[in-house]
Design a protein around this motif. Structure first.
Motif, short mmCIF file in Angstrom:
data_model
loop_
_atom_site.label_atom_id
_atom_site.label_comp_id
_atom_site.label_asym_id
_atom_site.label_seq_id
_atom_site.Cartn_x
_atom_site.Cartn_y
_atom_site.Cartn_z
N SER A 13 -48.58 26.82 10.50
CA SER A 13 -48.66 25.49 9.88
C SER A 13 -49.53 24.53 10.69
CB SER A 13 -47.25 24.90 9.72
OG SER A 13 -46.64 24.69 10.99
N ASP A 18 -54.31 22.09 4.56
CA ASP A 18 -53.78 21.35 3.42
C ASP A 18 -54.20 19.89 3.41
OD1 ASP A 18 -52.27 21.08 5.72
OD2 ASP A 18 -50.36 20.85 4.67
N GLY A 19 -54.84 19.42 4.50
CA GLY A 19 -55.37 18.06 4.54
C GLY A 19 -56.84 17.99 4.18
N THR A 33 -54.96 19.59 8.90
CA THR A 33 -53.62 19.63 8.31
C THR A 33 -53.37 18.31 7.61
OG1 THR A 33 -52.56 18.72 10.27
CG2 THR A 33 -52.80 21.13 10.18
N LEU A 34 -52.36 18.27 6.77
CA LEU A 34 -52.03 17.03 6.08
C LEU A 34 -51.62 15.95 7.09
CD1 LEU A 34 -51.69 15.58 3.39
CD2 LEU A 34 -49.34 16.46 3.29
N GLY A 35 -50.91 16.36 8.14
CA GLY A 35 -50.51 15.41 9.17
C GLY A 35 -51.70 14.81 9.89
N ARG A 38 -53.38 12.25 7.64
CA ARG A 38 -52.66 10.99 7.56
C ARG A 38 -52.91 10.13 8.81
NH1 ARG A 38 -46.90 10.16 5.62
NH2 ARG A 38 -47.93 8.14 5.31
N ILE A 169 -45.43 8.97 11.03
CA ILE A 169 -46.27 10.11 10.66
C ILE A 169 -46.05 11.27 11.62
CG2 ILE A 169 -48.67 10.91 10.53
CD1 ILE A 169 -49.40 8.09 9.51
N ASP A 172 -42.42 12.57 10.78
CA ASP A 172 -42.18 13.14 9.45
C ASP A 172 -43.20 14.20 9.05
OD1 ASP A 172 -40.09 11.35 9.34
OD2 ASP A 172 -41.22 9.85 8.22
N ASP A 173 -44.48 13.94 9.32
CA ASP A 173 -45.54 14.86 8.89
C ASP A 173 -45.88 15.92 9.93
OD1 ASP A 173 -46.71 13.65 6.19
OD2 ASP A 173 -46.28 11.99 7.52
N TRP A 174 -45.70 15.59 11.19
CA TRP A 174 -46.00 16.56 12.25
C TRP A 174 -44.74 17.29 12.71
CZ3 TRP A 174 -50.75 17.16 15.20
CH2 TRP A 174 -51.83 16.42 14.68
#
Length: 479
Positions: A13, A18-19, A33-35, A38, A169, A172-174
């Protein structure tokens, strides 16, 4: 199941895309990554796009207009590549179930690499030494006017914990349970365990990116590093005196390319005489402006580079040395009058400073008040002896930064994983004392010693007067 396959399952992951992707010079197409996405889109990170990576270097090398925004993304990308190499290499696993770096350590390392410059403000490295009060003795505690960029990083990461904040962030995201660990790695890397050692040292992703990016932006070939080969050679040295990065024998040549790149970039770019002149002019103006109450640190924290210079030029008109910022704005720089060398250099003994003289003049870096007194004394000398009216800022002392730029302690601790020639276990040996290379910590220290020249700079029309009074000026500078 092989170790690399298990590694991918445990760490996959952290390497996701995904980002989406970004494209930046040097490294090209970078997966996020999405994190990470963000963080990059957060207003506090976007702020870095207005802060030049190299301060006044663009006055000499016009292409050096790149910012800490793209550098931070580049450092993150290299951190991801470093981590991928480490977790896919069976050498970095104690057994098929136990990597030498835990997943939470890896996550903190990547987040810190992306956010390592989050606390920066324009020209932070130039004003960080300005004291809030004169030092009473050489050993007095230094209390500075400006907050360090490391302490400001803690404010950005920990001050706001509301939804959508960088703290939220990271949490929650990382999936970082305690984002304070990221702040610790950024502000106190040598005390933050393995992630800190990976982020700050002779082999870190920050250095790999800025050397190559700065060289590319300045249009010079000096920053070239064999980054691919170096990353391929990285191993975790976690069973010795400290947990840190090491290299295999394949990494010796690319490490040499890194050390030599840093040597060349400091010699020809970062310590270029005109860059140092611009820095000295700026520091003196800011010092005078703070004393006069015309400059507030808040302007530095709130404005990007260009807006800050405009603001200082407008608000600093009442500062006695206001012409310095106006000259900087128009790139009308002072000139070198006298250069003092830490040994017999150009001009022989007359321009050499050694022993106690060298210690005293280097101490001026951290004591700007005494440095300014000496500048005023030199101007007074020229006013009396040369019959020219000066106001105390037309001659300045450019004192090189006292701290090492080569991560000497980390360089000395670097170890190489050597394969046994007779079928035994591989073992780590010290890089500097095993004859692998001539580009050792001793080489770096010798370069720094000779390169820390002291420049006495002046308004262009005063150069001849400085040379005529060179003996008296040297006595003032080093006395």
């Amino acid at each position: 199941m092989t170790q690399p396959t298990r590694a991918l399952e445990q760490f996959s992951s952290l390497f996701a895309n995904d980002g989406g992707y970004l494209r930046i010079p040097i490294w090209g197409h970078i997966p996020l990554t999405l994190g990470a996405r963000r963080v990059i889109e957060h207003r506090d990170f976007v702020r870095l796009s207005g802060i030049r990576q190299l301060g006044f270097v663009h006055h000499v090398f016009p292409g050096a207009s790149h910012t800490r925004f793209e550098h931070s993304i580049g450092a993150y990308h290299l951190a991801v590549r470093i981590l991928q190499r480490l977790v896919l290499n069976p050498v970095n696993w104690r057994d098929p179930d136990t990597p030498k770096i835990a997943r939470d350590e890896a996550c903190v390392f990547l987040a810190a690499a992306l956010l390592h410059d989050i606390g920066h403000f324009p020209l932070a490295h130039l004003v960080d030494r300005l004291p809030s009060a004169p030092l009473r003795t050489p050993h007095s505690e230094l209390r500075t006017v400006f907050a360090s960029h490391e302490s400001r990083a803690r404010d950005y990461l920990l001050g706001d914990r509301s939804p959508g904040s960088l703290y939220a962030i990271l949490k929650d995201d990382w999936g970082i349970a305690d984002p304070e660990r990221v702040a610790d790695v950024i502000s106190m890397p040598q005390d933050a365990g393995l992630p800190g050692k990976m982020l700050s040292g002779i082999l870190d992703p920050d250095k790999l990116d800025y050397l190559m990016r700065d060289g590319w932006a300045c249009g010079v070939p000096y920053g070239n590093i064999d980054a691919d080969r170096l990353i391929e050679s990285l191993v975790l040295d976690v069973d010795g005196p400290s947990r840190r990065l090491g290299i295999t024998e394949k990494g010796i040549a690319p490490l040499e390319s890194l050390v030599f790149a840093k040597y060349m970039m400091f010699r020809h770019i970062y310590w270029h005489h005109a860059v140092r002149i611009a820095a000295a002019m700026f520091v003196r103006f800011v010092q005078d402006g703070i004393e006069a109450g015309a400059i507030s640190p808040s302007s530095f924290y709130e404005l990007p580079d260009d807006a800050l210079i405009e603001e200082l030029a407008a608000s600093g008109s009442s500062v006695p040395s206001a012409s310095l910022i106006r000259d900087l704005k128009s790139r009308s720089l002072y000139k070198r009058g006298i250069t003092l060398y830490p040994e017999s250099g150009r001009g022989g003994e007359e321009f050499a400073i050694t022993g106690d003289e060298l210690d005293r003049v280097r101490a001026l870096y951290w004591n700007p008040e005494v440095r300014r007194e000496k500048e005023r004394a030199i101007c007074g000398l020229l006013s009396r002896e040369e019959g020219v009216k000066l106001d105390g800022y037309e001659v300045l002392l450019d004192i090189p930064r006292a701290a090492s730029v080569f991560d000497i302690e980390d360089f000395q601790a670097l170890r190489v994983l050597v394969k046994s020639q007779v079928g035994g276990e591989d073992r780590f040996v010290p890089f500097g004392s095993s004859g692998f290379s001539q580009l050792t910590a001793d080489f770096a220290q010798e370069f720094e010693r000779y390169s820390r020249r002291v420049q006495v700079i002046c308004r262009p029309d005063l150069r001849a007067a400085l040379l005529r009074r060179r003996a008296e000026i040297k006595e003032i500078a080093v006395g």
